[in-house]
Design a protein around this motif. Sequence first.
Motif, PDB file in Angstrom:
ATOM      1  N   SER A  83      31.204  34.394  63.503  1.00 10.75           N
ATOM      2  CA  SER A  83      30.714  35.815  62.503  1.00 10.75           C
ATOM      3  C   SER A  83      30.250  35.284  60.903  1.00 10.75           C
ATOM      4  N   GLN A  84      30.323  36.267  60.682  1.00 10.49           N
ATOM      5  CA  GLN A  84      30.556  36.229  59.138  1.00 10.49           C
ATOM      6  C   GLN A  84      30.685  38.377  59.023  1.00 10.49           C
ATOM      7  N   HIS A  85      31.492  38.468  58.232  1.00  9.48           N
ATOM      8  CA  HIS A  85      32.539  39.404  57.551  1.00  9.48           C
ATOM      9  C   HIS A  85      32.297  39.768  56.701  1.00  9.48           C
ATOM     10  N   ARG A  86      32.584  40.789  55.843  1.00  8.41           N
ATOM     11  CA  ARG A  86      32.812  41.791  54.436  1.00  8.41           C
ATOM     12  C   ARG A  86      34.022  42.446  54.000  1.00  8.41           C
ATOM     13  N   TRP A  87      34.531  41.488  53.030  1.00  9.94           N
ATOM     14  CA  TRP A  87      36.045  42.434  52.921  1.00  9.94           C
ATOM     15  C   TRP A  87      35.700  43.259  51.218  1.00  9.94           C
ATOM     16  N   GLU A  88      36.146  44.654  51.573  1.00 10.28           N
ATOM     17  CA  GLU A  88      36.115  44.945  50.276  1.00 10.28           C
ATOM     18  C   GLU A  88      36.784  46.183  49.453  1.00 10.28           C
ATOM     19  N   ASP A  89      37.948  45.634  50.545  1.00  9.57           N
ATOM     20  CA  ASP A  89      39.798  46.667  50.208  1.00  9.57           C
ATOM     21  C   ASP A  89      40.961  45.788  49.444  1.00  9.57           C
ATOM     22  N   SER A  90      40.663  44.708  48.304  1.00 14.19           N
ATOM     23  CA  SER A  90      41.034  44.396  47.646  1.00 14.19           C
ATOM     24  C   SER A  90      42.248  45.056  46.627  1.00 14.19           C
ATOM     25  N   LYS A  91      43.608  44.797  47.311  1.00 18.41           N
ATOM     26  CA  LYS A  91      45.205  45.681  46.115  1.00 18.41           C
ATOM     27  C   LYS A  91      45.311  44.239  45.442  1.00 18.41           C
ATOM     28  N   ILE A  92      44.712  43.352  45.571  1.00 15.63           N
ATOM     29  CA  ILE A  92      45.364  42.049  44.594  1.00 15.63           C
ATOM     30  C   ILE A  92      44.687  41.977  43.599  1.00 15.63           C
ATOM     31  N   PHE A  93      42.692  41.883  44.583  1.00 21.67           N
ATOM     32  CA  PHE A  93      41.850  41.493  43.213  1.00 21.67           C
ATOM     33  C   PHE A  93      41.084  43.250  43.282  1.00 21.67           C
ATOM     34  N   PRO A  94      41.866  44.189  42.415  1.00 29.01           N
ATOM     35  CA  PRO A  94      40.828  45.183  43.097  1.00 29.01           C
ATOM     36  C   PRO A  94      39.815  45.147  42.571  1.00 29.01           C
ATOM     37  N   SER A 112      42.830  30.262  37.944  1.00 28.88           N
ATOM     38  CA  SER A 112      44.427  30.183  37.326  1.00 28.88           C
ATOM     39  C   SER A 112      45.458  30.227  38.238  1.00 28.88           C
ATOM     40  N   LEU A 113      46.740  29.807  37.144  1.00 28.38           N
ATOM     41  CA  LEU A 113      48.165  29.176  37.918  1.00 28.38           C
ATOM     42  C   LEU A 113      48.665  30.288  38.187  1.00 28.38           C
ATOM     43  N   GLY A 114      49.487  30.353  39.728  1.00 30.75           N
ATOM     44  CA  GLY A 114      50.525  31.416  40.197  1.00 30.75           C
ATOM     45  C   GLY A 114      49.643  31.431  41.582  1.00 30.75           C
ATOM     46  N   ASP A 115      50.852  32.845  41.953  1.00 26.51           N
ATOM     47  CA  ASP A 115      50.646  32.622  43.651  1.00 26.51           C
ATOM     48  C   ASP A 115      49.145  33.453  43.748  1.00 26.51           C
ATOM     49  N   GLN A 116      48.454  34.388  43.300  1.00 28.63           N
ATOM     50  CA  GLN A 116      47.681  35.514  43.230  1.00 28.63           C
ATOM     51  C   GLN A 116      47.262  35.142  44.194  1.00 28.63           C
ATOM     52  N   TYR A 117      46.471  34.408  44.288  1.00 30.06           N
ATOM     53  CA  TYR A 117      45.519  33.694  45.566  1.00 30.06           C
ATOM     54  C   TYR A 117      46.449  33.407  46.531  1.00 30.06           C
ATOM     55  N   ALA A 118      47.037  32.512  46.791  1.00 29.00           N
ATOM     56  CA  ALA A 118      47.656  32.803  47.991  1.00 29.00           C
ATOM     57  C   ALA A 118      48.254  33.869  48.322  1.00 29.00           C
TER      58      ALA A 118
END
Length: 298
Positions: free
Chosen positions: A45-56, A141-147
């Motif tokens: 199934s395909q979905h869309r994510w548009e409400d990221s606070k981490i990658f606003p 980028s290094l660091g934990d942002q994507y995680a």
Amino acid sequence: MTRIRIDLMVAVLLLGLAGPLLAQNKYEYGPDSKRQDGVPRGNISQHRWEDSKIFPGTQRDYWIYVPAQYDKAKPANVMIFNDGGGYVRENGHSRVPVVFDNLIHQGKMPVTVGIFINPGVIPAEQSGGTPRRNRSFEYDSLGDQYARFLIDELLPDIGKRYNLTESAEGRAICGLSSGGICAFTAAWERPDYFSKVVSYIGSFTNIRGGHVYPAIIRKAEKKPIRVFLQEGSSDLDNLFGNWPLANQQMAAALNYAGYDYQFVMGTEGHSGRHGGTILPEILEWLWRDHPDTPNSSK
């Protein structure tokens, strides 16, 4: 599969004898990468994510693969694929849904939900403008942002719909190029959450500082992660670094630090073809001792 495997044509290259033969080496898909009679198919199934606070401001597509053997009463394992649109296609470089269907049916990997995530884009402010790609920022980028994006935002939402494991042993992450270093970074930063990494042609070069990983791995306390690296002798060599050398440095550092890892060097360039054709082998090795893998080799 040996700890470090160098294809025959690469060995010839290192001896200085290679020529036109390199272009003739072609990786072919085996039976586990093709549809087989009698093998149940999972659902996508395909979905869309548009409400990221981490990658606003970012928007992204993602797909969820649920195997036919999924039972909502039992937690399923999870495997993330960065640049997910390239992995989820049955005619793409890796044919992941086909491979998952075959290996789960054969008992060579556990019941696993696949989550295929595209990098974010920021829509243009003006009509007709070009959206801004957020891929390098998220992946290199290094660091934990994507995680944190995965752990705190996307996966909890998917977990409302499916019964997903709460064990790091049952979570893996995969990517190619910048998505490959991103997969490693997610597990490196959060080994309590991701225990397994697959990187095709990983960009362990100086795009956003990723060239430091071999030195860091050698000095840091060993982390509970398993790593598969694939690279090609004809990969990139540019102002950011040399991809084959960078991956060899990663493999040497993992070896020095005593990690459970595999490194396969082929002859391809910056392509997912080689990694895709050996994906069944990779997954069988990756999940080989998981308690929910029926035909595992302990």
